[in-house]
Design an enzyme around this catalytic site. Sequence first.
Site, short mmCIF file in Angstrom:
data_model
loop_
_atom_site.label_atom_id
_atom_site.label_comp_id
_atom_site.label_asym_id
_atom_site.label_seq_id
_atom_site.Cartn_x
_atom_site.Cartn_y
_atom_site.Cartn_z
N ASP A 52 -4.82 9.31 -5.52
CA ASP A 52 -4.19 8.15 -6.13
C ASP A 52 -4.35 8.22 -7.65
O ASP A 52 -4.95 9.18 -8.17
CB ASP A 52 -4.75 6.86 -5.51
CG ASP A 52 -6.12 6.45 -6.06
OD1 ASP A 52 -6.68 7.17 -6.92
OD2 ASP A 52 -6.63 5.41 -5.63
N GLU A 96 0.83 -1.20 0.00
CA GLU A 96 0.00 0.00 0.00
C GLU A 96 0.86 1.26 0.00
O GLU A 96 0.45 2.29 -0.52
CB GLU A 96 -0.94 0.02 1.23
CG GLU A 96 -1.97 -1.11 1.24
CD GLU A 96 -2.89 -1.09 0.04
OE1 GLU A 96 -3.18 0.01 -0.49
OE2 GLU A 96 -3.32 -2.17 -0.40
#
Length: 226
Positions: free
Chosen positions: A66, A57
């Site tokens: 993101d 992650e």
Amino acid sequence: MSTLLTCGTAVSAQEPAFERVASGLQAETLRGGLGAAPGNSSRVIVKSAIELIKQFEGWFASPYNDPVGYCTIGYGHLVALKLCSDSDLSGFDIPLTADAGQAILVDDTGLARHAVERFVSVDLTDAQFGALSSFVFNVGQGNFSSSTLLKRVNASDFDGAAAQFHRWTMSRGVRLKGLVIRRSCEAALFSGRDLLNAQGVFDQNRCTLLGAPGPVDDPIDIIAGE
């Protein structure tokens, strides 16, 4: 170094070693796609599994958008399915401390752990439970519930189940190096291999040594599912 766009600020962050993919389980939760109240799990997730998830992650103490525009913070914690500039960040002390980030991550895995307990009908070792929790955290419980991997697990075909991890390596039609390595790590952990070195630190090199796949037929896209 790369510069990540946050909610109005630019923050320098270490260049990711490979592509980051938003947690499928968290995306399901934010979309309200978990069906009946999912609950949480009281079964502890082993350190190897937490360290595995943290590795893939990545860590960012400040919020960032993101690659698909979802506001994210910490160890891949999805704040909202929209840009940080449009998200409520009042619940976070920014920048996050590492301890706060880990606490959020452990809480985030609760739904994954519950899903594993819900859908798996056979006894699991702590390592198997941790590997499956990492997998569900990444691909979502909907994909897990209809997977051949789950069928193999519930048939107690654990060797066959370990091989199934390696099929889940595509996202939006592209095979991603990060997913290939993550699946190798999960397969190795599921098979009882120790992924921590003598200092208790996650060692990604062990994944390719202990859980590397052979030829993979019928790869699966983690967005589309099986």
